[in-house]
Design a protein around this motif. Structure first.
Motif, PDB file in Angstrom:
ATOM      1  N   HIS A   1       0.820  -1.279   0.075  1.00  0.00           N
ATOM      2  CA  HIS A   1      -0.077   0.054  -0.123  1.00  0.00           C
ATOM      3  C   HIS A   1       0.833   1.176  -0.052  1.00  0.00           C
ATOM      4  O   HIS A   1       0.550   2.282   0.580  1.00  0.00           O
ATOM      5  CB  HIS A   1      -1.138   0.034   1.264  1.00  0.00           C
ATOM      6  N   ALA A   2       1.972   1.299  -0.734  1.00  0.00           N
ATOM      7  CA  ALA A   2       2.868   2.406  -0.694  1.00  0.00           C
ATOM      8  C   ALA A   2       2.260   3.521  -1.573  1.00  0.00           C
ATOM      9  O   ALA A   2       2.714   4.711  -1.255  1.00  0.00           O
ATOM     10  CB  ALA A   2       4.075   1.886  -1.444  1.00  0.00           C
ATOM     11  N   LYS A   3       1.180   3.436  -2.107  1.00  0.00           N
ATOM     12  CA  LYS A   3       0.577   4.551  -2.656  1.00  0.00           C
ATOM     13  C   LYS A   3       0.124   5.623  -1.642  1.00  0.00           C
ATOM     14  O   LYS A   3      -0.116   6.721  -1.931  1.00  0.00           O
ATOM     15  CB  LYS A   3      -0.553   4.107  -3.452  1.00  0.00           C
ATOM     16  N   ALA A   4       0.032   5.121  -0.305  1.00  0.00           N
ATOM     17  CA  ALA A   4      -0.245   6.041   0.776  1.00  0.00           C
ATOM     18  C   ALA A   4       0.665   6.771   1.180  1.00  0.00           C
ATOM     19  O   ALA A   4       0.474   8.018   1.970  1.00  0.00           O
ATOM     20  CB  ALA A   4      -0.807   4.996   1.974  1.00  0.00           C
ATOM     21  N   LEU A   5       2.036   6.590   0.671  1.00  0.00           N
ATOM     22  CA  LEU A   5       3.239   7.389   0.933  1.00  0.00           C
ATOM     23  C   LEU A   5       3.505   8.462  -0.127  1.00  0.00           C
ATOM     24  O   LEU A   5       3.105   8.249  -1.324  1.00  0.00           O
ATOM     25  CB  LEU A   5       4.196   6.681   1.289  1.00  0.00           C
ATOM     26  N   THR A   6       3.811   9.672   0.246  1.00  0.00           N
ATOM     27  CA  THR A   6       4.584  10.666  -0.593  1.00  0.00           C
ATOM     28  C   THR A   6       5.617  10.025  -1.067  1.00  0.00           C
ATOM     29  O   THR A   6       6.415   9.069  -0.539  1.00  0.00           O
ATOM     30  CB  THR A   6       4.536  12.097  -0.197  1.00  0.00           C
ATOM     31  N   VAL A   7       6.188  10.482  -2.424  1.00  0.00           N
ATOM     32  CA  VAL A   7       7.468  10.144  -2.468  1.00  0.00           C
ATOM     33  C   VAL A   7       8.709  10.543  -1.618  1.00  0.00           C
ATOM     34  O   VAL A   7       9.558   9.921  -1.349  1.00  0.00           O
ATOM     35  CB  VAL A   7       7.948  10.919  -4.070  1.00  0.00           C
ATOM     36  N   ALA A   8       8.507  11.623  -0.950  1.00  0.00           N
ATOM     37  CA  ALA A   8       9.317  12.217   0.094  1.00  0.00           C
ATOM     38  C   ALA A   8       9.526  11.423   1.169  1.00  0.00           C
ATOM     39  O   ALA A   8      10.445  11.021   1.827  1.00  0.00           O
ATOM     40  CB  ALA A   8       8.799  13.572   0.368  1.00  0.00           C
ATOM     41  N   GLN A   9       8.183  10.672   1.702  1.00  0.00           N
ATOM     42  CA  GLN A   9       7.980   9.796   2.591  1.00  0.00           C
ATOM     43  C   GLN A   9       8.677   8.517   2.451  1.00  0.00           C
ATOM     44  O   GLN A   9       9.430   7.875   3.172  1.00  0.00           O
ATOM     45  CB  GLN A   9       6.551   9.613   3.252  1.00  0.00           C
ATOM     46  N   ALA A  10       8.538   8.018   1.040  1.00  0.00           N
ATOM     47  CA  ALA A  10       8.928   6.942   0.586  1.00  0.00           C
ATOM     48  C   ALA A  10      10.662   6.930   0.595  1.00  0.00           C
ATOM     49  O   ALA A  10      11.379   5.997   0.964  1.00  0.00           O
ATOM     50  CB  ALA A  10       8.480   6.501  -0.706  1.00  0.00           C
ATOM     51  N   ASN A  11      11.074   7.932   0.327  1.00  0.00           N
ATOM     52  CA  ASN A  11      12.563   8.272   0.130  1.00  0.00           C
ATOM     53  C   ASN A  11      13.117   8.208   1.574  1.00  0.00           C
ATOM     54  O   ASN A  11      14.161   7.799   1.651  1.00  0.00           O
ATOM     55  CB  ASN A  11      12.931   9.298  -0.468  1.00  0.00           C
ATOM     56  N   GLU A  12      12.371   8.795   2.626  1.00  0.00           N
ATOM     57  CA  GLU A  12      12.950   9.152   4.030  1.00  0.00           C
ATOM     58  C   GLU A  12      12.883   7.684   4.663  1.00  0.00           C
ATOM     59  O   GLU A  12      13.980   7.342   5.242  1.00  0.00           O
ATOM     60  CB  GLU A  12      11.994  10.052   4.799  1.00  0.00           C
ATOM     61  N   LEU A  13      11.795   6.635   4.504  1.00  0.00           N
ATOM     62  CA  LEU A  13      12.008   5.387   4.960  1.00  0.00           C
ATOM     63  C   LEU A  13      13.060   4.567   4.370  1.00  0.00           C
ATOM     64  O   LEU A  13      13.771   3.928   4.948  1.00  0.00           O
ATOM     65  CB  LEU A  13      10.667   4.636   5.011  1.00  0.00           C
ATOM     66  N   LYS A  14      13.151   4.798   3.016  1.00  0.00           N
ATOM     67  CA  LYS A  14      14.208   4.178   2.385  1.00  0.00           C
ATOM     68  C   LYS A  14      15.694   4.338   2.747  1.00  0.00           C
ATOM     69  O   LYS A  14      16.599   3.492   2.997  1.00  0.00           O
ATOM     70  CB  LYS A  14      14.095   4.365   0.861  1.00  0.00           C
ATOM     71  N   THR A  15      15.872   5.818   2.970  1.00  0.00           N
ATOM     72  CA  THR A  15      17.148   6.172   3.743  1.00  0.00           C
ATOM     73  C   THR A  15      17.201   5.522   4.926  1.00  0.00           C
ATOM     74  O   THR A  15      18.380   5.100   5.593  1.00  0.00           O
ATOM     75  CB  THR A  15      17.265   7.561   3.435  1.00  0.00           C
ATOM     76  N   HIS A  16      16.185   5.481   5.787  1.00  0.00           N
ATOM     77  CA  HIS A  16      16.411   4.998   7.005  1.00  0.00           C
ATOM     78  C   HIS A  16      16.763   3.512   7.192  1.00  0.00           C
ATOM     79  O   HIS A  16      17.550   3.141   7.916  1.00  0.00           O
ATOM     80  CB  HIS A  16      15.144   5.282   7.872  1.00  0.00           C
ATOM     81  N   VAL A  17      16.028   2.637   6.392  1.00  0.00           N
ATOM     82  CA  VAL A  17      16.145   1.378   6.375  1.00  0.00           C
ATOM     83  C   VAL A  17      17.656   1.200   5.813  1.00  0.00           C
ATOM     84  O   VAL A  17      18.542   0.356   6.666  1.00  0.00           O
ATOM     85  CB  VAL A  17      15.210   0.656   5.133  1.00  0.00           C
ATOM     86  N   LYS A  18      18.288   1.722   4.940  1.00  0.00           N
ATOM     87  CA  LYS A  18      19.558   1.730   4.549  1.00  0.00           C
ATOM     88  C   LYS A  18      20.634   2.160   5.490  1.00  0.00           C
ATOM     89  O   LYS A  18      21.834   1.648   5.519  1.00  0.00           O
ATOM     90  CB  LYS A  18      19.850   2.560   3.111  1.00  0.00           C
ATOM     91  N   SER A  19      20.123   3.003   6.371  1.00  0.00           N
ATOM     92  CA  SER A  19      21.161   3.559   7.338  1.00  0.00           C
ATOM     93  C   SER A  19      21.393   2.675   8.505  1.00  0.00           C
ATOM     94  O   SER A  19      22.493   2.582   9.177  1.00  0.00           O
ATOM     95  CB  SER A  19      20.455   4.710   7.970  1.00  0.00           C
TER      96      SER A  19
END
Length: 570
Positions: free
Chosen positions: A185-203
């Motif tokens: 359900h990633a459509k619920a996220l803005t692109v900015a939110q998705a990128n923030e979560l991705k950066t967090h996971v990778k950190s």
């Protein structure tokens, strides 16, 4: 279980993240291409909505207390053993679905497994540990929506993003290596939110793949995600992709059905679909969900075992560095090729050589008006000469196939002869891809004993009736207390098949005089040829299996009938 202050746990989570990053477990991580090469994954949807009878988007989660989660016989090892038997290579653990319930003890909510009817269970831990035990790589499903904590929506909500990051930190620091996070359900996220979560996971785990189920986020996802209803990846797809679906028709999780639905109840169909997607550079993950008791139904287990009996083909593209080329080869592209690439040569004695381990191999080529003739060698011995001429282009042509090699290292080699069909305009020889398989172990020979077999002893008032949906067109049933059916056999294993339905009751199963099971055969609708009991670990010799009518029933059942369809002996 009481919860401590969030700030305290946030500090602990941060320190844990630092400790993890100091010693990252990256030796088993996978690239997006390697994720696709895993080929076949297990996606068991099991959680709170197993007990609510609703999907993740139905109803108000506030009406579904955590205490509803109440497995009586939770056996995650059963799931993973079956996944291994099916030939699956990775598992996607549903840590949190759309209703917001956490399958682990989260410091950031009380809506989790720690407030369920089994507060000492950590389902994510059990799945991670069992996956490691059975050699399966471990990924985590984390729904981007959260209808319990954020009923007003998560889109652009900074509080939600912080909350999700905290929970992701727990998942990425407490359960070892996670090869991927599956954001549904990633459509619920803005692109900015998705990128923030991705950066967090990778950190926290730099090599963890971050995958968003949303076509609008194809540009930032490590692997593209689709459900079957969204359509297939295109022929010639060159983007890492995963297709996911369920073997049950009602929903991804268990509802009221323990039988896989057609056509997914046919193991050959499933095996063919796996290769269909793999040939489109796509892994395939399927949900065969556990029921409320915490186990996969006998029918589900049988399906998984049967899927594992079919050949699994692994693809190697023409551009792979593991293929050795000698001579002049020209790269060409066409969307009809595997990953849209192929290689041609018309230089005499030019060759392509590939070493593999397995029992089978396929060489896939293209036939064309300019197609030439090439030889194919296996372990240094010429096995065929192939004429690749055709009056028009034909892709995905099997030039050579064998499935009878000994299980070990082998080499396949295609050599350009410089010759051609008189009708061909050139002598171009093409390689698209190579597929390798390993034959699954042969199942033990089995004997089917139908309910009408005179070797079965019936005691009491059994009825023997014709029923087209039963094995052999017949089935036997009784609802009289202590009526029994007994069969003596010689073998190492036995399976008992029955029928489930709205008027079916409970029966006991005995092996060699010892009760091994009480089986509830009630179901809201008729289910046929259902596996009720399976034991393949009997010692070789003579054994007896016995079905005894208990004249007890599920409260929802209208009668007490016990059914015997057939017995299978190995």
């Amino acid at each position: 279980m009481s919860k401590h202050r969030w700030t305290f746990f946030a500090v602990l989570a941060f320190l844990a993240a630092l400790a993890f990053c100091a010693n990252p477990a990256s030796t088993k991580a996978v690239t997006p291409d390697e994720y696709v090469d895993l080929g076949f994954g297990f996606f068991p949807h099991y959680g709170l909505n197993t007990y609510t009878g609703t999907t993740g988007g139905q109803g108000n989660p506030a009406n579904f207390p955590s205490s509803l989660f109440a497995p009586t016989d939770l056996d995650v090892d059963q799931w993973m053993a079956a996944a291994k038997d099916a030939g699956m290579t990775y598992v996607i653990a549903v840590a949190k679905h759309r209703y917001g319930w956490a399958a682990w003890d989260s410091a950031y909510t009380t809506y989790d497994i720690a407030t369920s009817s089994v507060p000492n269970v950590d389902l994510v831990r059990m799945m991670a540990d069992s996956a490691a035990q059975y050699g399966l790589k471990f990924a985590i499903y984390f729904n981007s929506d959260d209808r319990y904590h954020f009923p007003g929506g998560v889109t652009g909500n900074a509080t939600y993003t912080a909350f999700a990051k905290n929970q992701l930190t727990e998942l990425l620091t407490n359960y070892g290596e996670v090869i991927a996070i599956w954001f549904d359900h990633a459509k619920a996220l803005t692109v900015a939110q998705a990128n923030e979560l991705k950066t967090h996971v990778k950190s926290i785990q730099p090599d963890t793949l971050v995958m968003f189920h949303d076509n609008d986020k194809f540009g930032i996802t490590d692997v593209r995600l689709h459900e079957l209803v969204q359509g297939d990846p295109p022929v010639g797809n060159a983007h890492p992709w995963e297709e996911a679906w369920t073997a049950y028709d009602a929903y991804w999780s268990w509802t009221d059905n323990e039988q896989p639905a057609a056509p997914w109840n046919d193991p050959e169909y499933v095996a063919n679909r796996i290769r269909y997607y793999n040939k489109r550079f796509t892994s395939f993950a399927i949900s065969i969900p556990p029921g409320p008791n915490g186990k996969i139904s006998p029918a589900g287990i049988q399906l998984m075992k049967d899927i594992g009996s079919y050949l699994r083909w692994k693809q190697t593209d023409d551009r792979s560095t593991s293929i050795t080329y000698s001579g002049t080869w020209a790269d060409n592209t066409n969307s009809s090729y595997y990953k849209s690439t192929g290689r041609n040569s018309n230089q005499t004695n030019a060759y392509a050589e590939y070493t593999f381990t397995g029992t089978g191999v396929r060489l896939i080529t293209k036939k064309a008006p300019a197609g030439g003739i090439f030889d194919v060698y296996i372990d240094g011995t010429k096995v065929t000469t192939f004429d690749s001429y055709a009056s028009s282009n034909v892709f995905n042509v099997v030039a050579y196939e064998t499935t009878s090699l000994s299980n070990g290292p082998h080499t396949i080699k295609m050599v350009v002869t410089g010759n051609k069909n008189p009708n061909a305009s050139n002598n171009n020889c093409n390689i698209d891809l190579i597929e390798v398989s390993t034959n699954p172990p042969l199942p033990p020979a089995s004997t089917i004993v139908d309910d009408t077999n005179s070797a079965i002893t019936y005691s009491g008032s059994w009825s023997h009736v014709a029923r087209a949906s039963s094995y052999g067109g017949t089935i036997s049933h009784s609802n009289t207390l202590n009526d029994y059916a007994e069969y003596t056999f010689t073998g190492k294993g036995v399976k008992l098949f029955t029928q489930k339905g709205p008027s079916a009751g409970k029966f006991d199963v005995y092996v060699d005089g010892v009760k091994v099971l009480t089986y509830d055969s009630y179901a809201a609708s008729g289910q046929h040829q259902v596996l009720a009991y399976d034991n393949q670990s009997l010692g070789a010799g003579s054994h007896t299996i016995k079905v005894v009518v208990t004249h007890t029933k599920n409260p929802n059942s209208s009668n007490y009938h016990a059914h015997l369809d057939y017995i299978q002996v190995n």
